[in-house]
Design a protein around this motif. Structure first.
Motif, PDB file in Angstrom:
ATOM      1  N   ILE A  76       0.815  -1.212   0.000  1.00 39.69           N
ATOM      2  CA  ILE A  76       0.000   0.000   0.000  1.00 39.69           C
ATOM      3  C   ILE A  76       0.851   1.265   0.000  1.00 39.69           C
ATOM      4  CG2 ILE A  76      -1.553   1.374   1.452  1.00 39.69           C
ATOM      5  CD1 ILE A  76      -2.966  -1.265   2.162  1.00 39.69           C
ATOM      6  N   ALA A  77       1.967   1.263   0.729  1.00 36.68           N
ATOM      7  CA  ALA A  77       2.761   2.486   0.885  1.00 36.68           C
ATOM      8  C   ALA A  77       3.164   3.116  -0.455  1.00 36.68           C
ATOM      9  CB  ALA A  77       3.987   2.211   1.757  1.00 36.68           C
ATOM     10  N   VAL A  82       2.552   7.148  -5.010  1.00 34.70           N
ATOM     11  CA  VAL A  82       2.493   7.570  -6.407  1.00 34.70           C
ATOM     12  C   VAL A  82       1.264   8.440  -6.661  1.00 34.70           C
ATOM     13  CG1 VAL A  82       3.822   5.605  -7.278  1.00 34.70           C
ATOM     14  CG2 VAL A  82       1.328   5.446  -7.190  1.00 34.70           C
ATOM     15  N   ALA A  83       0.192   8.206  -5.916  1.00 34.88           N
ATOM     16  CA  ALA A  83      -0.982   9.064  -6.047  1.00 34.88           C
ATOM     17  C   ALA A  83      -0.685  10.450  -5.481  1.00 34.88           C
ATOM     18  CB  ALA A  83      -2.174   8.440  -5.320  1.00 34.88           C
ATOM     19  N   PRO A  89       0.092   5.421 -11.981  1.00 34.36           N
ATOM     20  CA  PRO A  89      -0.361   4.423 -11.010  1.00 34.36           C
ATOM     21  C   PRO A  89       0.328   3.078 -11.206  1.00 34.36           C
ATOM     22  CG  PRO A  89      -2.048   4.826 -12.670  1.00 34.36           C
ATOM     23  CD  PRO A  89      -0.998   5.865 -12.874  1.00 34.36           C
ATOM     24  N   ILE A  90       0.432   2.335 -10.120  1.00 40.34           N
ATOM     25  CA  ILE A  90       1.061   1.020 -10.105  1.00 40.34           C
ATOM     26  C   ILE A  90      -0.013  -0.048 -10.253  1.00 40.34           C
ATOM     27  CG2 ILE A  90       2.319  -0.625  -8.642  1.00 40.34           C
ATOM     28  CD1 ILE A  90       3.637   1.802  -7.291  1.00 40.34           C
ATOM     29  N   ALA A 115      -2.168  -0.755 -16.257  1.00 42.53           N
ATOM     30  CA  ALA A 115      -2.475  -0.847 -17.687  1.00 42.53           C
ATOM     31  C   ALA A 115      -3.140   0.419 -18.209  1.00 42.53           C
ATOM     32  CB  ALA A 115      -3.365  -2.057 -17.948  1.00 42.53           C
ATOM     33  N   THR A 116      -3.802   1.165 -17.323  1.00 44.13           N
ATOM     34  CA  THR A 116      -4.447   2.418 -17.715  1.00 44.13           C
ATOM     35  C   THR A 116      -4.030   3.501 -16.735  1.00 44.13           C
ATOM     36  OG1 THR A 116      -6.432   2.220 -16.343  1.00 44.13           O
ATOM     37  CG2 THR A 116      -6.435   1.056 -18.453  1.00 44.13           C
ATOM     38  N   ASP A 117      -4.392   4.735 -17.043  1.00 40.85           N
ATOM     39  CA  ASP A 117      -4.073   5.848 -16.157  1.00 40.85           C
ATOM     40  C   ASP A 117      -5.080   5.992 -15.023  1.00 40.85           C
ATOM     41  OD1 ASP A 117      -1.812   6.524 -17.569  1.00 40.85           O
ATOM     42  OD2 ASP A 117      -2.863   7.928 -18.889  1.00 40.85           O
ATOM     43  N   VAL A 118      -6.088   5.133 -15.003  1.00 36.05           N
ATOM     44  CA  VAL A 118      -7.080   5.175 -13.929  1.00 36.05           C
ATOM     45  C   VAL A 118      -6.468   4.605 -12.660  1.00 36.05           C
ATOM     46  CG1 VAL A 118      -9.335   4.353 -13.170  1.00 36.05           C
ATOM     47  CG2 VAL A 118      -8.960   4.969 -15.565  1.00 36.05           C
TER      48      VAL A 118
END
Length: 220
Positions: A76-77, A82-83, A89-90, A115-118
């Motif tokens: 989680i850390a 990254v957010a 995102p990872i 796989a996406t920027d979401v």
């Protein structure tokens, strides 16, 4: 992700391309989920470490909860980080996360971009799958384990806020996105200095002293 290194060892990660294989002693989180012996062996090693110097044996479910807390905190850390830092995102897919089965501190972790920027749902993916595996395999209640997720999430956000005050609002917002999930302590908690989980990780049962608890424990 050199920017994560500055936040401390729980945040630092290595990176790899999706589908890239790593040599031993690297394992995927998928390996952990599909081979019950890997998780059981780790729980037993944590159990032995917790029981060193004590007279009574440590309950397996206590060791399983502590194992779970350490493993999800490590995952989680960097994802909260990254957010907060507005980095890509990872992936939370078990097959995309590589780790080394080490004790004694944050285990080595290698990640790949999502796989996406979401932004992924951190209560899903490997965090949810690992939580289910520990609950089903060692008889630890879901409330305890999702409380571990809540505690790890808040701790990550607060560490980021302390180290990088200029991104504190983003870190707390990222943590709140996890804490709002219904499975995570009923979605009622929010990150910050007044955070208090609604369950206990069971660590006090190692000594039997209800005062030997974490700073965010419901027993305080």
């Amino acid at each position: 992700m050199t920017s994560l290194d500055d936040l401390g060892p729980f945040f630092a990660v290595r990176t790899h391309a999706r589908g890239q294989r790593r040599d031993a002693p690297w394992l995927t989180m998928a390996d952990l989920l599909t081979d019950a012996h890997i998780l059981e062996a780790r729980v037993e090693r944590v159990r032995a470490a917790l029981g060193a110097g004590t007279d009574a044996p440590v309950e397996q479910r206590v060791a399983a909860s502590v194992t779970h807390l350490g493993m999800v905190a490590r995952i989680i850390a960097p994802m909260i980080a990254v957010a907060a830092l507005d980095e890509p995102p990872i992936s939370v897919a078990a097959e995309d996360l590589w780790w080394q089965d080490e004790l004694g501190g944050p285990y080595p972790l290698s990640v790949t971009a999502a796989a996406t920027d979401v932004r992924p749902n951190l209560a899903g993916g490997i965090v949810g799958e690992l939580t289910d595996a520990v609950g089903n395999g060692f008889g630890v209640s879901g409330r305890t384990l999702w409380g571990n997720v809540a505690s790890a999430t808040n701790s990550a956000a607060r560490l980021i806020a302390t180290t990088r005050p200029e991104v504190a609002v983003r870190a707390l917002a990222a943590a709140d996105g996890v804490l709002a999930e219904p499975r995570v302590e009923d979605g009622r908690l929010r990150a910050g200095p007044r955070f208090r989980r609604r369950s206990c990780c069971l660590i006090y049962r190692v000594t039997g002293d209800r005062g030997a608890v974490c700073g965010d424990c419901v027993l305080i």
